[in-house]
Design a protein around this motif. Structure first.
Motif, mmCIF file in Angstrom:
data_model
loop_
_atom_site.group_PDB
_atom_site.id
_atom_site.type_symbol
_atom_site.label_atom_id
_atom_site.label_comp_id
_atom_site.label_asym_id
_atom_site.label_seq_id
_atom_site.Cartn_x
_atom_site.Cartn_y
_atom_site.Cartn_z
ATOM 1 N N ALA A 160 -18.573 -7.890 34.029
ATOM 2 C CA ALA A 160 -17.280 -8.173 33.401
ATOM 3 C C ALA A 160 -16.506 -9.131 34.302
ATOM 4 O O ALA A 160 -16.508 -8.999 35.513
ATOM 5 N N GLY A 161 -15.872 -10.119 33.710
ATOM 6 C CA GLY A 161 -15.103 -11.077 34.480
ATOM 7 C C GLY A 161 -15.910 -12.251 34.988
ATOM 8 O O GLY A 161 -15.394 -13.100 35.716
ATOM 9 N N ALA A 162 -17.192 -12.323 34.631
ATOM 10 C CA ALA A 162 -18.020 -13.461 35.053
ATOM 11 C C ALA A 162 -17.449 -14.748 34.448
ATOM 12 O O ALA A 162 -16.836 -14.721 33.378
ATOM 13 N N PRO A 163 -17.644 -15.884 35.096
ATOM 14 C CA PRO A 163 -17.076 -17.132 34.585
ATOM 15 C C PRO A 163 -17.780 -17.675 33.335
ATOM 16 O O PRO A 163 -17.292 -18.595 32.706
ATOM 17 N N LEU A 164 -18.921 -17.089 32.977
ATOM 18 C CA LEU A 164 -19.670 -17.559 31.818
ATOM 19 C C LEU A 164 -20.156 -16.362 31.011
ATOM 20 O O LEU A 164 -20.634 -15.377 31.566
#
Length: 72
Positions: free
Chosen positions: A51-55
């Motif tokens: 969760a919160g990954a840039p992609l």
């Protein structure tokens, strides 16, 4: 006679999703959502990853194997 209003599952799901403030809230909202596919599913398959990954990669809908494993 009173005619019941037709259900709009897409509008209902959209309203539920728009109220979610994070992935956990979205997962909870979608898991509780009833649709015509739910009775045939074994497990709720939502997401896998950080969760919160840039992609974010969105693939196809879960199939038989994902339903068995409970993971995308």
């Amino acid at each position: 006679p009173v005619v019941p209003a037709l259900r709009d599952p897409m509008a209902e799901a959209t309203a539920l999703a728009s109220g979610a403030r994070d992935l956990h809230a979205l997962a909870a909202a979608m898991e509780g959502f009833d649709c015509e596919l739910k009775p045939g599913a074994r497990r709720f398959v939502f997401a896998d990853g950080t969760a919160g990954a840039p992609l974010m990669v969105v693939g196809e809908a879960p199939g038989r194997e994902e339903d068995i494993e409970g993971r995308p």
